[in-house]
Design a protein around this motif. Structure first.
Motif, PDB file in Angstrom:
ATOM      1  N   ALA A 212      69.491  15.884-113.077  1.00  0.00           N
ATOM      2  CA  ALA A 212      70.590  15.962-111.673  1.00  0.00           C
ATOM      3  C   ALA A 212      72.229  15.909-112.667  1.00  0.00           C
ATOM      4  O   ALA A 212      73.087  16.082-112.194  1.00  0.00           O
ATOM      5  CB  ALA A 212      70.366  14.948-110.466  1.00  0.00           C
ATOM      6  N   LYS A 213      71.815  14.856-113.030  1.00  0.00           N
ATOM      7  CA  LYS A 213      73.154  14.017-113.552  1.00  0.00           C
ATOM      8  C   LYS A 213      73.640  15.289-114.875  1.00  0.00           C
ATOM      9  O   LYS A 213      74.827  15.681-115.180  1.00  0.00           O
ATOM     10  CB  LYS A 213      73.542  12.859-115.013  1.00  0.00           C
ATOM     11  CG  LYS A 213      72.805  11.519-114.086  1.00  0.00           C
ATOM     12  CD  LYS A 213      73.286  10.456-115.049  1.00  0.00           C
ATOM     13  CE  LYS A 213      72.306   9.984-115.650  1.00  0.00           C
ATOM     14  NZ  LYS A 213      71.777   8.559-116.475  1.00  0.00           N
ATOM     15  N   ARG A 214      71.989  16.147-115.492  1.00  0.00           N
ATOM     16  CA  ARG A 214      73.054  17.596-116.190  1.00  0.00           C
ATOM     17  C   ARG A 214      73.710  18.475-115.380  1.00  0.00           C
ATOM     18  O   ARG A 214      74.493  19.258-116.287  1.00  0.00           O
ATOM     19  CB  ARG A 214      71.403  17.559-117.039  1.00  0.00           C
ATOM     20  CG  ARG A 214      72.337  18.541-117.890  1.00  0.00           C
ATOM     21  CD  ARG A 214      70.652  19.712-118.913  1.00  0.00           C
ATOM     22  NE  ARG A 214      70.020  19.936-117.296  1.00  0.00           N
ATOM     23  CZ  ARG A 214      70.178  21.689-117.657  1.00  0.00           C
ATOM     24  NH1 ARG A 214      71.180  22.707-118.271  1.00  0.00           N
ATOM     25  NH2 ARG A 214      69.939  22.579-116.357  1.00  0.00           N
ATOM     26  N   LEU A 215      73.169  19.175-114.176  1.00  0.00           N
ATOM     27  CA  LEU A 215      73.353  19.725-113.655  1.00  0.00           C
ATOM     28  C   LEU A 215      75.147  19.350-112.529  1.00  0.00           C
ATOM     29  O   LEU A 215      75.361  20.230-112.966  1.00  0.00           O
ATOM     30  CB  LEU A 215      72.431  20.444-112.981  1.00  0.00           C
ATOM     31  CG  LEU A 215      71.203  20.406-113.591  1.00  0.00           C
ATOM     32  CD1 LEU A 215      70.118  21.518-112.582  1.00  0.00           C
ATOM     33  CD2 LEU A 215      71.939  22.279-113.836  1.00  0.00           C
ATOM     34  N   ILE A 216      75.061  18.748-112.372  1.00  0.00           N
ATOM     35  CA  ILE A 216      76.402  18.054-110.916  1.00  0.00           C
ATOM     36  C   ILE A 216      77.457  17.303-111.990  1.00  0.00           C
ATOM     37  O   ILE A 216      78.174  16.425-111.250  1.00  0.00           O
ATOM     38  CB  ILE A 216      75.852  17.789-109.638  1.00  0.00           C
ATOM     39  CG1 ILE A 216      75.248  16.237-109.819  1.00  0.00           C
ATOM     40  CG2 ILE A 216      75.180  18.492-109.197  1.00  0.00           C
ATOM     41  CD1 ILE A 216      74.596  15.814-108.580  1.00  0.00           C
ATOM     42  N   GLY A 217      77.107  15.796-113.392  1.00  0.00           N
ATOM     43  CA  GLY A 217      77.637  15.310-113.620  1.00  0.00           C
ATOM     44  C   GLY A 217      76.952  13.492-113.098  1.00  0.00           C
ATOM     45  O   GLY A 217      76.646  13.707-112.238  1.00  0.00           O
ATOM     46  N   PRO A 218      77.330  12.347-113.719  1.00  0.00           N
ATOM     47  CA  PRO A 218      76.546  10.901-113.097  1.00  0.00           C
ATOM     48  C   PRO A 218      77.350  11.045-111.917  1.00  0.00           C
ATOM     49  O   PRO A 218      76.801   9.888-111.215  1.00  0.00           O
ATOM     50  CB  PRO A 218      77.538  10.576-114.443  1.00  0.00           C
ATOM     51  CG  PRO A 218      78.232  10.482-114.864  1.00  0.00           C
ATOM     52  CD  PRO A 218      78.165  12.788-114.584  1.00  0.00           C
ATOM     53  N   ASP A 219      78.884  10.982-111.737  1.00  0.00           N
ATOM     54  CA  ASP A 219      79.252  10.505-110.562  1.00  0.00           C
ATOM     55  C   ASP A 219      80.058  11.707-109.821  1.00  0.00           C
ATOM     56  O   ASP A 219      80.632  12.563-110.033  1.00  0.00           O
ATOM     57  CB  ASP A 219      80.707   9.468-111.129  1.00  0.00           C
ATOM     58  CG  ASP A 219      79.765   8.461-111.726  1.00  0.00           C
ATOM     59  OD1 ASP A 219      78.823   8.176-111.465  1.00  0.00           O
ATOM     60  OD2 ASP A 219      80.664   8.170-112.853  1.00  0.00           O
ATOM     61  N   SER A 220      80.618  11.545-108.670  1.00  0.00           N
ATOM     62  CA  SER A 220      81.029  12.351-108.079  1.00  0.00           C
ATOM     63  C   SER A 220      82.700  12.003-108.452  1.00  0.00           C
ATOM     64  O   SER A 220      83.014  11.361-109.001  1.00  0.00           O
ATOM     65  CB  SER A 220      80.881  11.779-106.017  1.00  0.00           C
ATOM     66  OG  SER A 220      81.362  10.264-105.795  1.00  0.00           O
ATOM     67  N   PHE A 221      83.702  12.982-107.014  1.00  0.00           N
ATOM     68  CA  PHE A 221      85.424  12.593-107.199  1.00  0.00           C
ATOM     69  C   PHE A 221      85.481  11.162-108.094  1.00  0.00           C
ATOM     70  O   PHE A 221      85.084  11.053-107.047  1.00  0.00           O
ATOM     71  CB  PHE A 221      86.075  13.424-107.028  1.00  0.00           C
ATOM     72  CG  PHE A 221      87.395  12.752-106.980  1.00  0.00           C
ATOM     73  CD1 PHE A 221      87.799  13.551-108.200  1.00  0.00           C
ATOM     74  CD2 PHE A 221      88.362  12.140-106.483  1.00  0.00           C
ATOM     75  CE1 PHE A 221      89.496  13.331-109.276  1.00  0.00           C
ATOM     76  CE2 PHE A 221      89.632  12.447-107.014  1.00  0.00           C
ATOM     77  CZ  PHE A 221      90.024  12.976-108.747  1.00  0.00           C
ATOM     78  N   ASN A 222      86.135  11.299-108.974  1.00  0.00           N
ATOM     79  CA  ASN A 222      87.633   9.525-109.474  1.00  0.00           C
ATOM     80  C   ASN A 222      88.068   9.898-110.072  1.00  0.00           C
ATOM     81  O   ASN A 222      88.088  10.718-110.803  1.00  0.00           O
ATOM     82  CB  ASN A 222      86.799   8.101-109.574  1.00  0.00           C
ATOM     83  CG  ASN A 222      85.596   8.347-110.829  1.00  0.00           C
ATOM     84  OD1 ASN A 222      86.470   8.530-111.865  1.00  0.00           O
ATOM     85  ND2 ASN A 222      84.341   8.531-110.801  1.00  0.00           N
ATOM     86  N   PRO A 223      89.685   9.416-109.896  1.00  0.00           N
ATOM     87  CA  PRO A 223      90.399  10.026-110.805  1.00  0.00           C
ATOM     88  C   PRO A 223      90.079   9.277-112.902  1.00  0.00           C
ATOM     89  O   PRO A 223      90.949  10.405-113.186  1.00  0.00           O
ATOM     90  CB  PRO A 223      91.209   8.718-110.738  1.00  0.00           C
ATOM     91  CG  PRO A 223      91.518   8.156-109.184  1.00  0.00           C
ATOM     92  CD  PRO A 223      89.708   8.260-109.641  1.00  0.00           C
TER      93      PRO A 223
ATOM     94  N   ASN B  52      86.440  11.028-114.269  1.00  0.00           N
ATOM     95  CA  ASN B  52      85.686  11.632-114.255  1.00  0.00           C
ATOM     96  C   ASN B  52      86.016  12.992-114.631  1.00  0.00           C
ATOM     97  O   ASN B  52      87.376  13.259-113.720  1.00  0.00           O
ATOM     98  CB  ASN B  52      84.803  11.230-112.989  1.00  0.00           C
ATOM     99  CG  ASN B  52      83.779  12.000-113.297  1.00  0.00           C
ATOM    100  OD1 ASN B  52      83.372  12.418-114.257  1.00  0.00           O
ATOM    101  ND2 ASN B  52      82.434  12.066-112.191  1.00  0.00           N
ATOM    102  N   MET B  53      85.854  13.222-115.772  1.00  0.00           N
ATOM    103  CA  MET B  53      85.440  15.175-115.722  1.00  0.00           C
ATOM    104  C   MET B  53      84.649  15.551-115.951  1.00  0.00           C
ATOM    105  O   MET B  53      84.899  16.752-116.582  1.00  0.00           O
ATOM    106  CB  MET B  53      86.293  14.727-117.313  1.00  0.00           C
ATOM    107  CG  MET B  53      88.420  13.964-117.047  1.00  0.00           C
ATOM    108  SD  MET B  53      89.668  15.053-115.687  1.00  0.00           S
ATOM    109  CE  MET B  53      89.845  16.543-117.042  1.00  0.00           C
TER     110      MET B  53
END
Length: 410
Positions: free
Chosen positions: A67-78, A80-81
């Motif tokens: 899941a982290k590979r496909l969607i990244g580790p976190d949802s939006f925060n200023p 996170n890229m």
């Protein structure tokens, strides 16, 4: 990288939440009004969920690494890229027949209302047409509405015009503004009134306690949005009067945006998705598109920066030092945040979820609202762009997007 054009057609009335601030003396706002557009964070969340669904990674707790590979580790925060397969997202716009329409709700007022103001003006540009007035012209015989000037000083208490006097328009991205005439909007369809595209409908509700029962003063009224059709929709073999579902699927208007994928694996099959706090239903469709060409901005005396999306500006003082004149609003923004490694309960907030396994709520930000306009000159334009572009995390998911206009758009 592959770019996709995503279309979201509302199948049910929709409700997009707005961060509320209680008015002085009121503990609660009992009238909840949907925003016209979904927040970019809602679009990001919908896409991340679709990725997990496409790859059979739900429930997520059993597939954290993939899941982290496909969607990244976190949802939006200023800070996170990383959103996995999602490289970037464009702002959501309203679209019809393949054309994108941008919101212009701070540029047009009816001429009769303008005459009632009898305000002094300074020369940077107001285009006059019969019946309408537009704040975008650089010639010496045109003016930009300004505050009253008394004894050489602006009166800070004299509001130059009420925001309710502006006529909200949806204007085709590529159009100039010649569609405005003494009779209002002409038949070219380059521009349409926002109120003729989106309507509002009210519902009543009762706020329940988590443990049962209702709160005191729990009654509220909620106003949803829905697409309005100005032309009859004819569907072969189906009575349009009796089948609103098929009417909506054949509606001319929809939301649209672009997403850049890190490969070509996005599922383009048409399907229904849920969006917004009320889980409104939308039909999602997608197609691959070619890279868009950038349009060069011609040299001019005065430039107008039109915000195509809500925009975060950290260096406010420097930003406004580089603006000659502005007509803008701000909105309060927060979003729910999840972490692939930590979040266990995606349907509860940590505000009430004592074991901290639910969703966190971000800090509050104030964003400049979509449709805001800023006039500047050649010497200041580059600095203004640099300040807007510094919020890279916001830009990545479709915030902080703008359009620079000159005399071409008069």
């Amino acid at each position: 990288m592959t770019k996709y054009r995503i279309t979201l057609k509302p199948v049910t009335p929709y409700f997009f939440g707005i961060e509320k601030v209680s008015e002085l003396g009121n503990k609660k706002n009992y009238y909840l009004q949907s925003a016209f557009y979904p927040q970019q964070t809602a679009i990001l969340g919908m896409l991340r969920y679709q990725i997990l669904l496409q790859h059979n990674l739900l429930p997520i707790k059993e597939h954290k690494d993939e899941a982290k590979r496909l969607i990244g580790p976190d949802s939006f925060n200023p800070g996170n890229m990383d959103y996995g397969m999602i490289e970037d997202i464009s702002p959501v716009q309203l679209c019809r027949d393949g054309d994108e329409y941008i919101l212009r709700d701070k540029e047009f007022i009816e001429e009769e209302k303008e005459k009632e103001k009898e305000k002094e003006r300074k020369s940077i540009g107001l285009l006059k047409r019969e019946g309408w007035v537009h704040t975008n012209k650089t010639s010496s015989d045109a003016f930009l509405i300004s505050l009253k000037i008394q004894d050489g000083k602006k009166d800070p208490l004299d509001d130059w015009t009420s925001k309710d006097e502006f006529v909200p328009l949806l204007v085709k991205t590529s159009a100039d503004l010649s569609f405005v005439s003494k009779d209002g909007i002409d038949e070219s369809k380059s521009g349409v009134l926002l109120e003729s595209v989106v309507q509002s409908s009210g519902r009543v509700g009762i706020q329940k306690k988590w443990g049962g029962g209702t709160f005191e003063e729990a009654y509220y009224k909620q106003f949803f949005r829905d697409m309005t059709e100005t032309e009859e929709i004819k569907i072969e073999g189906i009575s349009s009067e009796n089948n609103s579902f098929h009417r909506k699927l054949n509606s001319q208007w929809s939301f649209c945006f672009n997403v850049t994928w890190k490969d070509d694996s996005f599922d383009t099959n048409r399907r229904f998705v849920f969006l917004g706090g009320e889980r409104s239903v939308f039909q999602l469709s997608a197609e691959k598109i070619l890279e868009e060409k950038k349009v060069d901005v011609q040299l001019a005396t005065v430039y107008k920066v039109l915000l195509l999306s809500d925009t975060y500006v950290e260096e406010e003082e420097s930003f406004y030092d580089n603006v000659l004149f502005t007509n803008a609003e701000t909105i309060r923004f927060r979003n729910l945040q999840a972490k692939v490694d930590k979040t266990q309960n995606y349907y509860a907030r940590n505000l009430i979820n004592k074991d901290r396994s639910g969703l966190e709520q971000s800090d509050a930000f104030y964003l400049l609202k979509r449709g805001s306009v800023f006039y500047t000159d050649a010497a200041r334009l580059k600095t203004l762009e640099e300040i807007i572009n510094r919020a890279k995390a916001f830009r990545k998911i479709g915030y902080n997007q703008y359009k620079i206009e000159t005399d071409k758009f008069i």
